[in-house]
Write an enzyme that holds these catalytic residues in place. Structure first.
Site, PDB file in Angstrom:
ATOM      1  N   LYS A 126       1.086  -1.325   0.496  1.00  0.00           N
ATOM      2  CA  LYS A 126       0.057   0.037  -0.008  1.00  0.00           C
ATOM      3  C   LYS A 126       0.735   1.335   0.174  1.00  0.00           C
ATOM      4  O   LYS A 126       1.983   1.371   0.295  1.00  0.00           O
ATOM      5  CB  LYS A 126      -0.801  -0.011   0.943  1.00  0.00           C
ATOM      6  CG  LYS A 126      -2.211   1.112   1.593  1.00  0.00           C
ATOM      7  CD  LYS A 126      -3.172   0.188   0.738  1.00  0.00           C
ATOM      8  CE  LYS A 126      -4.505   1.011   0.246  1.00  0.00           C
ATOM      9  NZ  LYS A 126      -5.265   0.540  -0.180  1.00  0.00           N
ATOM     10  N   ASP A 166      -6.583   4.590  -3.939  1.00  0.00           N
ATOM     11  CA  ASP A 166      -7.633   4.008  -2.917  1.00  0.00           C
ATOM     12  C   ASP A 166      -8.008   5.485  -3.024  1.00  0.00           C
ATOM     13  O   ASP A 166      -8.339   6.746  -3.590  1.00  0.00           O
ATOM     14  CB  ASP A 166      -6.419   3.963  -1.864  1.00  0.00           C
ATOM     15  CG  ASP A 166      -7.329   3.321  -0.865  1.00  0.00           C
ATOM     16  OD1 ASP A 166      -7.968   2.567  -0.573  1.00  0.00           O
ATOM     17  OD2 ASP A 166      -7.154   4.233   0.384  1.00  0.00           O
TER      18      ASP A 166
HETATM   19  P1  NDP Z   1     -13.079   8.136  -2.758  1.00  0.00           P
HETATM   20  O1  NDP Z   1     -11.953   8.860  -2.575  1.00  0.00           O
HETATM   21  O2  NDP Z   1     -13.392   7.804  -4.438  1.00  0.00           O
HETATM   22  O3  NDP Z   1     -13.734   7.775  -1.855  1.00  0.00           O
HETATM   23  C1  NDP Z   1     -14.112   8.572  -0.580  1.00  0.00           C
HETATM   24  C2  NDP Z   1     -15.389   9.182  -0.324  1.00  0.00           C
HETATM   25  O4  NDP Z   1     -15.502   9.394   1.713  1.00  0.00           O
HETATM   26  C3  NDP Z   1     -16.355  10.420  -0.211  1.00  0.00           C
HETATM   27  O5  NDP Z   1     -16.729  10.282  -0.869  1.00  0.00           O
HETATM   28  C4  NDP Z   1     -14.677  11.110   1.154  1.00  0.00           C
HETATM   29  O6  NDP Z   1     -16.051  12.126   1.440  1.00  0.00           O
HETATM   30  C5  NDP Z   1     -15.825   9.889   1.917  1.00  0.00           C
HETATM   31  N1  NDP Z   1     -14.845   9.982   3.723  1.00  0.00           N
HETATM   32  C6  NDP Z   1     -13.515  10.713   4.038  1.00  0.00           C
HETATM   33  N2  NDP Z   1     -14.422  10.807   5.337  1.00  0.00           N
HETATM   34  C7  NDP Z   1     -15.171  10.388   6.083  1.00  0.00           C
HETATM   35  C8  NDP Z   1     -16.018  10.657   6.624  1.00  0.00           C
HETATM   36  N3  NDP Z   1     -15.038  10.784   7.901  1.00  0.00           N
HETATM   37  N4  NDP Z   1     -16.714  10.047   6.969  1.00  0.00           N
HETATM   38  C9  NDP Z   1     -17.581   9.512   5.992  1.00  0.00           C
HETATM   39  N5  NDP Z   1     -17.577  10.078   4.544  1.00  0.00           N
HETATM   40  C10 NDP Z   1     -15.997  10.534   4.565  1.00  0.00           C
HETATM   41  O7  NDP Z   1     -11.964   6.534  -1.880  1.00  0.00           O
HETATM   42  P2  NDP Z   1     -12.767   5.384  -2.200  1.00  0.00           P
HETATM   43  O8  NDP Z   1     -14.603   5.160  -2.412  1.00  0.00           O
HETATM   44  O9  NDP Z   1     -11.741   4.780  -3.250  1.00  0.00           O
HETATM   45  O10 NDP Z   1     -12.505   4.274  -0.741  1.00  0.00           O
HETATM   46  C11 NDP Z   1     -12.852   4.576   0.632  1.00  0.00           C
HETATM   47  C12 NDP Z   1     -13.052   3.332   1.086  1.00  0.00           C
HETATM   48  O11 NDP Z   1     -12.516   1.853   0.845  1.00  0.00           O
HETATM   49  C13 NDP Z   1     -12.091   3.507   2.015  1.00  0.00           C
HETATM   50  O12 NDP Z   1     -11.352   2.974   2.844  1.00  0.00           O
HETATM   51  C14 NDP Z   1     -10.677   2.708   0.892  1.00  0.00           C
HETATM   52  O13 NDP Z   1      -9.994   2.350   1.341  1.00  0.00           O
HETATM   53  C15 NDP Z   1     -11.714   1.464   0.639  1.00  0.00           C
HETATM   54  N6  NDP Z   1     -11.116   0.465  -0.362  1.00  0.00           N
HETATM   55  C16 NDP Z   1     -11.111   1.458  -1.696  1.00  0.00           C
HETATM   56  C17 NDP Z   1     -11.559   0.193  -2.779  1.00  0.00           C
HETATM   57  C18 NDP Z   1     -11.213   0.882  -4.343  1.00  0.00           C
HETATM   58  O14 NDP Z   1     -11.160   0.530  -5.171  1.00  0.00           O
HETATM   59  N7  NDP Z   1     -11.459   2.347  -4.220  1.00  0.00           N
HETATM   60  C19 NDP Z   1     -10.962  -1.012  -2.820  1.00  0.00           C
HETATM   61  C20 NDP Z   1     -10.950  -1.891  -1.115  1.00  0.00           C
HETATM   62  C21 NDP Z   1     -11.065  -0.711  -0.753  1.00  0.00           C
HETATM   63  P3  NDP Z   1     -14.987  13.737   0.973  1.00  0.00           P
HETATM   64  O15 NDP Z   1     -15.618  13.464  -0.758  1.00  0.00           O
HETATM   65  O16 NDP Z   1     -15.428  14.593   1.446  1.00  0.00           O
HETATM   66  O17 NDP Z   1     -13.371  13.472   0.888  1.00  0.00           O
END
Ligand code: NDP
Length: 446
Positions: A126, A166
């Protein structure tokens, strides 16, 4: 707890006391491996656990770049190459202001077991940077990605380490990172996954983590409750890549998704989330979820954690680590939630997980439930090696098969080896660990 496990954990606490998230993930994994370690004395003889929790390599580097005001900015870049026991290091890059070594180490450790569960030959890694992409122009994002890759490219390669996206790293960032790798190394190879289709990406990669989460959840619904998503009330935290495509698939499968969030707040739309509007606000405009409430008749709460107060049958946390604490877990249980499947990595903290399990909430841990993203990255690597592109249906079918396979693999371990069909946390840790330990035992001490 097994005495060998206890000793390794104690040593970790003494050495890495300041790495909160890494210790949290290590403790959860090590403690749950105890019954397996009891039966396998060869693990202690070969120092498998001591080696398993220490990364093979940690790369930390300076990222210096110039912003739109012609000012120099400096960030801290990381790549943790944790385990290559079963294949090249594989795992995403996170660009977020909270990024530090502890967070990257916890994510990389989880990734080892997650990748093992996919059944594909991928080790765990990572990386990321404490760069905050919010409010940056496209040109700033490009210059930052170029600076980041200028250093990272010395340490990665299609057979060595294959990063992906991510938090904060989506198709745009992967494009800039890939372009810079190609420019420096003068080779067009599958060194990153999550690429756009025009230069070697795979169909379904964008949707894969969210879709995969729903395939996993559906299998759990069928197995434990003889039911499916139809008419279930679902809440999904986040509104990024994972959350959006979890919402899309859950809706396709008949769920009534009533709430989503971002880091500022959450929306509760009793009529069902209008996903086209969420995509317009979050994917196209890169705006705030509050705008949804300005355009729709719905309720907006200005604390993201308030989402867990909303009544639901199923909760899919898809935002970030430790977003469900004990209070949130208590609200979920009081409101009748019977299933939590983690789209994000470690979104449920230790106390909340224990509370949900005690209250018989079916709990799908992230390393299994969200493995669809990396599984499809593995499929992207296969297509790059074969110089082929598979159709959407082909990749989606493989993803479904992998997610159903993961569910039954961890369910079987929980039921048959641990005697508790609800302990999917230990089931996932043990099922993932077996293959990694076997590879480490075969390859000698290193
Ligand atoms: P993105 O950056 O696309 O989205 C993250 C989202 O979470 C955004 O909407 C962000 O809001 C929101 N967010 C961040 N902090 C908070 C909080 N404290 N409360 C509520 N919402 C919050 O990331 P991903 O969707 O790619 O990743 C999300 C999770 O999934 C992570 O934990 C990542 O490690 C995991 N993951 C992702 C994978 C992937 O393929 N992308 C694979 C496996 C796991 P804002 O717009 O305000 O920043």
């Amino acid at each position: 707890m097994n005495s060998y496990v206890e000793r390794v954990l104690e040593n970790l606490k003494n050495k890495y006391g300041n790495e909160k998230e890494f210790l949290q993930a290590s403790e959860e994994i090590l403690v749950s491996l105890s019954p397996y370690v009891d039966k396998h004395p060869e693990l202690e003889k070969n120092g498998i656990l001591e080696r398993f929790v220490v990364p093979e390599r940690i790369i930390m580097f300076r990222v210096a770049w110039v912003n739109d005001k012609n000012e120099v900015e400096v960030n801290n870049g990381y790549r943790v190459q944790f385990s290559s026991a079963i294949g090249p290091y594989k795992g995403g890059l996170r660009f977020h202001k909270s990024v530090n070594l502890s967070i990257i180490k916890f994510l990389a450790l989880e990734q080892i077991l997650k990748n093992s569960l996919t059944t594909l030959p991928m080790g765990g890694g990572k990386g990321g940077c404490d760069f905050d992409p919010k409010g940056r122009s496209d040109m700033e994002i490009m210059r930052f990605c170029q600076a980041f890759m200028t250093e990272l490219c010395k340490h990665i390669g299609q057979f060595t380490d294959v990063p992906a996206g991510d938090i904060g790293v989506g198709a745009r960032e992967i494009g800039y990172l890939y372009g810079q790798y190609k420019r420096i190394r003068n080779e067009s190879v599958g060194v990153l996954t999550g690429k756009k289709l025009s230069f070697g990406g795979s169909l379904v990669r964008t949707e894969a983590t969210g879709y995969g989460l729903c395939y996993f959840t559906l299998e759990a619904l069928k197995t434990y409750k003889k039911t499916d998503f139809k008419n279930k009330r679902v809440i999904i935290s986040g509104s990024g890549n994972v959350a959006v495509y979890a919402c899309e698939k859950a809706q396709q499968l008949g769920a009534h998704v009533v709430a989503m969030s971002d880091s500022d707040g959450c929306v509760y739309d009793e009529n069902g989330i209008d996903l086209a509007l969420i995509k317009e606000i979050k994917e196209i405009k890169r705006g705030r979820i509050k705008e949804y409430a300005e355009r729709k008749h719905c309720v907006y709460y200005d604390k993201p954690a308030d989402i867990w107060q909303i009544k639901c049958d199923i909760a899919l946390p898809c935002a970030t680590q430790n977003e469900i604490d004990l209070n949130s877990a208590i609200s979920l249980v009081n409101n009748g939630c019977f299933m939590v499947c983690e789209g994000a990595n470690m979104p449920t903290d230790k106390e909340a997980t224990a509370y949900l399990l005690k209250n018989k909430v079916i709990f799908g841990p992230g390393k299994a439930a969200n493995a669809g993203g990396v599984a499809t990255s593995g499929l992207e690597m296969s297509q790059n090696s074969l110089r082929l592109s598979w159709s959407f249906e082909e990749v989606d079918k493989k993803l479904q098969d992998i997610m159903v396979g993961i569910f039954h693999n961890i369910y079987d371990v929980a039921k048959n080896e641990l005697g508790n069909e609800y302990d999917l946390v230990s089931g996932a840790n043990i099922a993932g660990f077996k293959k990694v330990a076997d590879a480490m035992l075969s390859q000698g001490i290193m």
